[in-house]
Motif scaffolding. Sequence first.
Motif, PDB file in Angstrom:
ATOM      1  N   THR A  27       0.671  -1.230   0.327  1.00 39.49           N
ATOM      2  CA  THR A  27       0.061   0.031  -0.258  1.00 39.49           C
ATOM      3  C   THR A  27       0.817   1.116   0.092  1.00 39.49           C
ATOM      4  OG1 THR A  27      -0.126  -0.258   2.488  1.00 39.49           O
ATOM      5  CG2 THR A  27      -2.167  -1.322   0.984  1.00 39.49           C
ATOM      6  N   LEU A  28       2.027   1.252   0.361  1.00 41.68           N
ATOM      7  CA  LEU A  28       2.661   2.626   0.529  1.00 41.68           C
ATOM      8  C   LEU A  28       3.686   2.630  -0.561  1.00 41.68           C
ATOM      9  CD1 LEU A  28       3.855   2.054   4.287  1.00 41.68           C
ATOM     10  CD2 LEU A  28       2.082   3.571   3.329  1.00 41.68           C
ATOM     11  N   MET A  29       3.514   1.819  -2.194  1.00 44.27           N
ATOM     12  CA  MET A  29       3.790   1.868  -3.097  1.00 44.27           C
ATOM     13  C   MET A  29       4.330   2.814  -3.625  1.00 44.27           C
ATOM     14  SD  MET A  29       4.280  -1.454  -6.157  1.00 44.27           S
ATOM     15  CE  MET A  29       5.408  -2.453  -5.224  1.00 44.27           C
ATOM     16  N   LYS A  30       5.439   3.442  -4.184  1.00 43.80           N
ATOM     17  CA  LYS A  30       5.520   4.952  -5.208  1.00 43.80           C
ATOM     18  C   LYS A  30       5.426   4.766  -6.379  1.00 43.80           C
ATOM     19  CE  LYS A  30       8.975   6.252  -2.555  1.00 43.80           C
ATOM     20  NZ  LYS A  30      10.469   7.126  -2.429  1.00 43.80           N
ATOM     21  N   ILE A  31       6.007   5.737  -7.509  1.00 46.59           N
ATOM     22  CA  ILE A  31       5.176   5.354  -8.694  1.00 46.59           C
ATOM     23  C   ILE A  31       6.639   4.673  -8.919  1.00 46.59           C
ATOM     24  CG2 ILE A  31       5.475   6.147 -10.793  1.00 46.59           C
ATOM     25  CD1 ILE A  31       2.833   7.371  -9.845  1.00 46.59           C
ATOM     26  N   SER A  32       7.672   5.462  -8.312  1.00 43.21           N
ATOM     27  CA  SER A  32       9.502   5.042  -9.028  1.00 43.21           C
ATOM     28  C   SER A  32       9.110   3.989  -7.778  1.00 43.21           C
ATOM     29  CB  SER A  32      10.047   6.226  -7.768  1.00 43.21           C
ATOM     30  OG  SER A  32       9.440   6.081  -6.352  1.00 43.21           O
ATOM     31  N   ASP A  33       9.012   3.168  -7.362  1.00 43.79           N
ATOM     32  CA  ASP A  33       9.074   1.702  -7.052  1.00 43.79           C
ATOM     33  C   ASP A  33       8.273   0.744  -8.080  1.00 43.79           C
ATOM     34  OD1 ASP A  33      10.347   2.758  -4.782  1.00 43.79           O
ATOM     35  OD2 ASP A  33       8.571   2.690  -3.913  1.00 43.79           O
ATOM     36  N   ASP A  34       6.972   1.314  -8.537  1.00 44.17           N
ATOM     37  CA  ASP A  34       6.388   0.136  -9.612  1.00 44.17           C
ATOM     38  C   ASP A  34       6.936   0.267 -11.035  1.00 44.17           C
ATOM     39  OD1 ASP A  34       4.873  -1.116 -11.211  1.00 44.17           O
ATOM     40  OD2 ASP A  34       3.100  -0.522 -10.490  1.00 44.17           O
ATOM     41  N   TYR A  35       8.013  -0.500 -11.904  1.00 47.26           N
ATOM     42  CA  TYR A  35       8.109  -0.773 -13.068  1.00 47.26           C
ATOM     43  C   TYR A  35       7.076   0.059 -13.704  1.00 47.26           C
ATOM     44  CZ  TYR A  35      10.483  -1.889 -16.983  1.00 47.26           C
ATOM     45  OH  TYR A  35      10.750  -1.732 -18.554  1.00 47.26           O
ATOM     46  N   CYS A  36       5.635  -0.992 -14.142  1.00 44.63           N
ATOM     47  CA  CYS A  36       4.554  -0.664 -14.105  1.00 44.63           C
ATOM     48  C   CYS A  36       4.460   0.520 -14.265  1.00 44.63           C
ATOM     49  CB  CYS A  36       3.233  -1.924 -13.951  1.00 44.63           C
ATOM     50  SG  CYS A  36       4.418  -3.652 -14.559  1.00 44.63           S
ATOM     51  N   ALA A  37       3.981   0.902 -13.877  1.00 47.09           N
ATOM     52  CA  ALA A  37       3.659   2.048 -13.225  1.00 47.09           C
ATOM     53  C   ALA A  37       4.556   3.404 -14.050  1.00 47.09           C
ATOM     54  CB  ALA A  37       3.270   2.884 -11.384  1.00 47.09           C
ATOM     55  N   LYS A  38       5.528   3.245 -13.434  1.00 44.09           N
ATOM     56  CA  LYS A  38       7.246   3.870 -14.582  1.00 44.09           C
ATOM     57  C   LYS A  38       6.728   4.547 -15.910  1.00 44.09           C
ATOM     58  CE  LYS A  38      11.407   3.704 -11.504  1.00 44.09           C
ATOM     59  NZ  LYS A  38      11.808   3.594 -11.350  1.00 44.09           N
ATOM     60  N   VAL A  39       6.583   3.228 -16.387  1.00 45.28           N
ATOM     61  CA  VAL A  39       6.175   2.728 -17.642  1.00 45.28           C
ATOM     62  C   VAL A  39       4.618   3.825 -18.613  1.00 45.28           C
ATOM     63  CG1 VAL A  39       6.001   1.112 -19.974  1.00 45.28           C
ATOM     64  CG2 VAL A  39       8.203   0.406 -18.495  1.00 45.28           C
ATOM     65  N   LYS A  40       4.289   3.778 -17.725  1.00 46.45           N
ATOM     66  CA  LYS A  40       2.853   4.095 -18.091  1.00 46.45           C
ATOM     67  C   LYS A  40       3.009   5.521 -17.806  1.00 46.45           C
ATOM     68  CE  LYS A  40      -0.278  -0.023 -16.673  1.00 46.45           C
ATOM     69  NZ  LYS A  40      -1.207  -0.041 -15.384  1.00 46.45           N
ATOM     70  N   LEU A  41       3.537   6.172 -16.648  1.00 49.52           N
ATOM     71  CA  LEU A  41       3.123   7.748 -16.956  1.00 49.52           C
ATOM     72  C   LEU A  41       4.546   8.153 -17.880  1.00 49.52           C
ATOM     73  CD1 LEU A  41       3.456   9.861 -14.493  1.00 49.52           C
ATOM     74  CD2 LEU A  41       5.395   9.451 -13.993  1.00 49.52           C
ATOM     75  N   TRP A  42       5.169   6.582 -18.455  1.00 46.38           N
ATOM     76  CA  TRP A  42       6.334   7.625 -19.626  1.00 46.38           C
ATOM     77  C   TRP A  42       5.387   7.332 -20.952  1.00 46.38           C
ATOM     78  CZ3 TRP A  42      10.894   3.942 -17.779  1.00 46.38           C
ATOM     79  CH2 TRP A  42      11.538   4.623 -17.155  1.00 46.38           C
ATOM     80  N   ALA A  43       5.361   6.885 -20.917  1.00 44.09           N
ATOM     81  CA  ALA A  43       4.042   6.466 -22.045  1.00 44.09           C
ATOM     82  C   ALA A  43       2.743   7.092 -22.518  1.00 44.09           C
ATOM     83  CB  ALA A  43       3.129   5.319 -21.766  1.00 44.09           C
ATOM     84  N   LYS A  44       2.855   8.070 -21.029  1.00 46.95           N
ATOM     85  CA  LYS A  44       1.554   9.257 -21.042  1.00 46.95           C
ATOM     86  C   LYS A  44       2.701  10.211 -21.525  1.00 46.95           C
ATOM     87  CE  LYS A  44      -1.665   8.030 -18.063  1.00 46.95           C
ATOM     88  NZ  LYS A  44      -2.269   7.810 -16.166  1.00 46.95           N
ATOM     89  N   GLN A  45       3.408  10.474 -21.106  1.00 43.93           N
ATOM     90  CA  GLN A  45       3.647  11.725 -21.469  1.00 43.93           C
ATOM     91  C   GLN A  45       5.183  11.773 -22.283  1.00 43.93           C
ATOM     92  OE1 GLN A  45       5.258  13.754 -17.865  1.00 43.93           O
ATOM     93  NE2 GLN A  45       3.423  14.099 -17.656  1.00 43.93           N
ATOM     94  N   PRO A  46       4.630  11.420 -23.844  1.00 42.90           N
ATOM     95  CA  PRO A  46       6.563  10.526 -24.570  1.00 42.90           C
ATOM     96  C   PRO A  46       7.494  11.816 -25.049  1.00 42.90           C
ATOM     97  CG  PRO A  46       4.413  10.822 -26.005  1.00 42.90           C
ATOM     98  CD  PRO A  46       4.060  11.099 -24.693  1.00 42.90           C
ATOM     99  N   THR A  47       7.055  12.918 -25.340  1.00 43.98           N
ATOM    100  CA  THR A  47       7.292  13.721 -25.607  1.00 43.98           C
ATOM    101  C   THR A  47       9.095  14.708 -24.001  1.00 43.98           C
ATOM    102  OG1 THR A  47       6.228  15.837 -25.252  1.00 43.98           O
ATOM    103  CG2 THR A  47       5.601  14.796 -26.813  1.00 43.98           C
ATOM    104  N   VAL A  48       9.842  14.879 -24.902  1.00 40.91           N
ATOM    105  CA  VAL A  48      10.940  15.370 -24.369  1.00 40.91           C
ATOM    106  C   VAL A  48      11.131  16.305 -24.449  1.00 40.91           C
ATOM    107  CG1 VAL A  48      13.482  14.805 -23.714  1.00 40.91           C
ATOM    108  CG2 VAL A  48      11.882  12.520 -24.397  1.00 40.91           C
ATOM    109  N   SER A  49      11.197  17.545 -23.559  1.00 39.61           N
ATOM    110  CA  SER A  49      11.256  18.600 -23.580  1.00 39.61           C
ATOM    111  C   SER A  49      13.129  18.944 -23.446  1.00 39.61           C
ATOM    112  CB  SER A  49      10.565  20.022 -22.378  1.00 39.61           C
ATOM    113  OG  SER A  49      10.957  19.409 -21.323  1.00 39.61           O
ATOM    114  N   LYS A  50      13.451  19.875 -24.227  1.00 42.50           N
ATOM    115  CA  LYS A  50      14.601  20.352 -23.725  1.00 42.50           C
ATOM    116  C   LYS A  50      14.421  21.519 -23.458  1.00 42.50           C
ATOM    117  CE  LYS A  50      16.496  20.082 -29.095  1.00 42.50           C
ATOM    118  NZ  LYS A  50      17.234  20.292 -29.655  1.00 42.50           N
ATOM    119  N   LEU A  51      16.106  21.379 -22.327  1.00 44.58           N
ATOM    120  CA  LEU A  51      16.169  22.767 -21.517  1.00 44.58           C
ATOM    121  C   LEU A  51      16.668  24.351 -22.375  1.00 44.58           C
ATOM    122  CD1 LEU A  51      18.450  20.598 -19.364  1.00 44.58           C
ATOM    123  CD2 LEU A  51      16.244  21.871 -18.809  1.00 44.58           C
TER     124      LEU A  51
END
Length: 90
Positions: A27-51
């Motif tokens: 229940t205390l798992m963060k998104i950064s701990d869950d590999y599937c959640a990381k992939v879903k998060l990255w898939a929702k925001q596929p563009t990389v913005s330049k600094l």
Amino acid sequence: MRIGLQAKLESARNRAFPLLSDRASLTLMKISDDYCAKVKLWAKQPTVSKLPPGLPLPKFPAQKFRTHEEMNRWKQSLLREVARTVARHG
């Protein structure tokens, strides 16, 4: 259905983290701990913005210092120069 889903989650957690046996960690798992959640998060925001381009750093050659105090004086003067550059350019 909920019991089946919970069992699947627990089974997946036990495969991924075999040393964790308490239910509280699930229940205390963060998104950064869950590999599937990381992939879903990255898939929702596929563009990389330049600094935005930063101000150029002043050029300086490789240096050797006899003492830390000497190095710190040099570093302070370099930081003052960077601060002046930033103040000039905004």
